[in-house]
Design an enzyme around this catalytic site. Structure first.
Site, PDB file in Angstrom:
ATOM      1  N   TYR A   1       5.107  15.658   2.993  1.00 36.93           N
ATOM      2  CA  TYR A   1       5.543  16.801   1.736  1.00 36.93           C
ATOM      3  C   TYR A   1       6.478  17.259   2.859  1.00 36.93           C
ATOM      4  O   TYR A   1       7.445  17.920   1.955  1.00 36.93           O
ATOM      5  CB  TYR A   1       4.233  17.318   1.244  1.00 36.93           C
ATOM      6  CG  TYR A   1       3.581  17.245   0.435  1.00 36.93           C
ATOM      7  CD1 TYR A   1       3.011  15.632   0.243  1.00 36.93           C
ATOM      8  CD2 TYR A   1       3.209  17.595  -0.612  1.00 36.93           C
ATOM      9  CE1 TYR A   1       2.279  15.044  -0.631  1.00 36.93           C
ATOM     10  CE2 TYR A   1       2.839  17.119  -1.733  1.00 36.93           C
ATOM     11  CZ  TYR A   1       2.740  15.862  -1.352  1.00 36.93           C
ATOM     12  OH  TYR A   1       0.914  15.451  -1.966  1.00 36.93           O
TER      13      TYR A   1
ATOM     14  N   LYS B   1      -3.745   6.210   8.952  1.00 40.69           N
ATOM     15  CA  LYS B   1      -3.589   4.646   9.214  1.00 40.69           C
ATOM     16  C   LYS B   1      -3.200   4.649  10.306  1.00 40.69           C
ATOM     17  O   LYS B   1      -1.560   4.182  10.516  1.00 40.69           O
ATOM     18  CB  LYS B   1      -2.346   4.450   7.231  1.00 40.69           C
ATOM     19  CG  LYS B   1      -2.362   3.586   7.455  1.00 40.69           C
ATOM     20  CD  LYS B   1      -2.579   2.333   7.065  1.00 40.69           C
ATOM     21  CE  LYS B   1      -2.774   0.860   6.494  1.00 40.69           C
ATOM     22  NZ  LYS B   1      -3.499  -0.344   5.826  1.00 40.69           N
TER      23      LYS B   1
ATOM     24  N   ASP C   1      -7.019   2.636   3.163  1.00 37.51           N
ATOM     25  CA  ASP C   1      -6.677   1.539   1.653  1.00 37.51           C
ATOM     26  C   ASP C   1      -8.144   1.586   2.075  1.00 37.51           C
ATOM     27  O   ASP C   1      -9.406   1.228   0.546  1.00 37.51           O
ATOM     28  CB  ASP C   1      -5.921   0.188   2.675  1.00 37.51           C
ATOM     29  CG  ASP C   1      -6.096   0.146   3.718  1.00 37.51           C
ATOM     30  OD1 ASP C   1      -7.048   0.502   4.838  1.00 37.51           O
ATOM     31  OD2 ASP C   1      -5.431  -1.008   4.480  1.00 37.51           O
TER      32      ASP C   1
ATOM     33  N   ASP D   1      -3.896  14.414  -0.728  1.00 39.87           N
ATOM     34  CA  ASP D   1      -3.574  14.173  -2.322  1.00 39.87           C
ATOM     35  C   ASP D   1      -4.146  13.736  -2.916  1.00 39.87           C
ATOM     36  O   ASP D   1      -4.416  13.106  -4.315  1.00 39.87           O
ATOM     37  CB  ASP D   1      -2.079  14.232  -2.385  1.00 39.87           C
ATOM     38  CG  ASP D   1      -1.653  14.796  -3.971  1.00 39.87           C
ATOM     39  OD1 ASP D   1      -1.930  15.509  -4.678  1.00 39.87           O
ATOM     40  OD2 ASP D   1      -0.574  14.050  -4.303  1.00 39.87           O
TER      41      ASP D   1
ATOM     42  N   ASP E   1      -7.813  13.476  -6.067  1.00 38.75           N
ATOM     43  CA  ASP E   1      -7.688  12.961  -6.916  1.00 38.75           C
ATOM     44  C   ASP E   1      -8.944  11.430  -7.465  1.00 38.75           C
ATOM     45  O   ASP E   1      -9.892  11.692  -8.152  1.00 38.75           O
ATOM     46  CB  ASP E   1      -6.198  12.898  -7.567  1.00 38.75           C
ATOM     47  CG  ASP E   1      -5.728  13.575  -8.013  1.00 38.75           C
ATOM     48  OD1 ASP E   1      -5.746  14.638  -7.744  1.00 38.75           O
ATOM     49  OD2 ASP E   1      -4.987  13.533  -8.925  1.00 38.75           O
TER      50      ASP E   1
END
Ligand code: IPM
Ligand code: MN
Length: 370
Positions: free
Chosen positions: A142, A189, A221, A245, A249
């Protein structure tokens, strides 16, 4: 207590949900003899329209001088659909996070028995779901360097983290895990990314200081899948900015409605409280938005002020509206209440029950945050 609160209504449904929070905070102030003062400031598309700047200096100054910030929502379709726009509403929020060093974004995921039918998961999978996501908020992709070549055919976004940035948010997550079921899952990851390997190293080292917390590590994942097939396994989830983020959600749908979920962003200075939903422009001004995400964010603000009884009664009031079906359209498309009416009901409940104390309720697996 006296508290100075900066209020950023923001875009879309932001103003109307924030207005309900203020009603509820005023009820709390009245019943518990606090004094909350509010200063309205601009950010987002609203600020661009009025000043040309998504985060005017005045907003930043007032936020810095406040005890807390209550924020509604950000974003407008006219920018979402224009990839060439140079000034974007979201730049305001990102700059505010960075300037205030709000490095930890805390998103609790609770389920409510009365709303299980709204979740895309079967009720059996939702039993015992109660976890909290610590998302790093001021680093990673970001805030990395961005490039776009002159021909506009090649672009890059850098993802960078320092050990210090990882450690300060990880420490908060460990400390919080100590107050809960003492389990921390780092989502990364690390089989591909160097930054993820640094996250693992820092968290492994730090875990020695928290021997009572069991740590496990999960690739993002796989985590995306585990949140759906076995969400009850999670207690405290720690992750970097963009993974956080995305998975927050994803996790929000477990509750039944995105409109229910609150968040707190904390760091070294004033903390910021906002619902995790977006600006939902199609609903703006229609009195149909769910105000609970904002009201529960105010409850997190009360916890942050050390007003635990006050926060508890606000959560109790929210549970009461849910069990009695005083709910907005996202929860019940047929028999529903308006944004304002729900805010009134919650403020009234707080006024009526503040003196008599909070009755125990088994309705939600609500946790007390920060
Ligand atoms: C959030 C939002 C923001 C983010 C946007 C509006 C910049 O999606 O708070 O989760 O991506 O962090
Ligand atoms: Mn988001």
């Amino acid at each position: 207590m006296d508290k100075k609160i900066a209020v950023i209504n923001g875009d879309g449904i932001g103003p109307e949900v924030t207005a309900q929070s203020i009603k509820v905070l005023n009820a709390v102030a009245q019943e518990f003899n606090h004094s909350f003062s509010y200063t309205n400031v601009l950010m987002g598309a609203d600020a661009i329209d009025k000043t040309g700047n998504p985060l005017p200096d005045e907003t930043l100054d007032i936020c810095k001088q406040s005890d807390a910030i209550l924020f509604g929502a950000i974003g407008h379709p006219k920018y979402d659909n224009d990839p060439t726009a140079k000034v974007r509403p979201e730049q305001g929020l990102l700059k505010l996070r960075k300037e205030l060093q709000l490095f930890a974004n805390i998103r609790p995921i609770n389920t409510y028995p009365s709303l299980q039918h709204l979740s895309p998961l079967k009720s059996k999978q939702l039993e015992g779901v109660d976890f909290i996501i610590f998302r790093e908020l001021t680093g990673g992709i970001y805030f990395g360097k961005r490039t776009l070549n002159e021909e506009q055919t090649y672009a890059t976004d850098e993802c960078a983290y320092s050990a210090e940035e990882i450690e300060r948010v990880a420490k908060q997550a460990f400390q919080y895990a100590q107050t809960r079921r003492k389990k921390l899952t780092l989502i990364d990851k690390a089989n591909v990314l160097e930054t993820s390997r640094l996250w693992r190293k820092v968290v492994q080292t730090l875990s020695a200081q928290f021997p009572d917390v069991a740590v496990d590590y999960m690739f993002v994942d796989n985590a995306a899948m585990q949140i759906i097939i076995n969400p009850a396994q999670f207690d405290v989830v720690l992750t970097e900015n963009m993974f956080g983020d995305i998975i927050s959600d994803e996790a929000s749908v477990l509750s039944g409605s995105l409109g229910l979920l609150p968040s707190a962003s904390v760091g070294n200075g004033a903390a910021l409280f906002e619902p995790i939903h977006g600006s939902y422009p199609q609903a703006a001004g229609k009195d149909i938005a769910n105000p609970l995400g904002s009201i529960l964010s105010s409850a997190m603000m009360l916890d942050h002020f050390g007003m635990y009884t006050e926060a508890k009664i606000v959560r109790e009031a929210v549970n009461w509206t849910l069990t009695h079906s005083f709910v907005s359209k996202d929860i019940d498309p047929i028999n529903n209440y308006g944004t304002n009416a729900i805010g009134d009901l919650i403020a009234d409940y707080v006024k009526k029950h503040a003196k008599t104390g909070v009755p125990e309720s088994g309705e939600s697996h609500a946790s007390t945050i920060i």
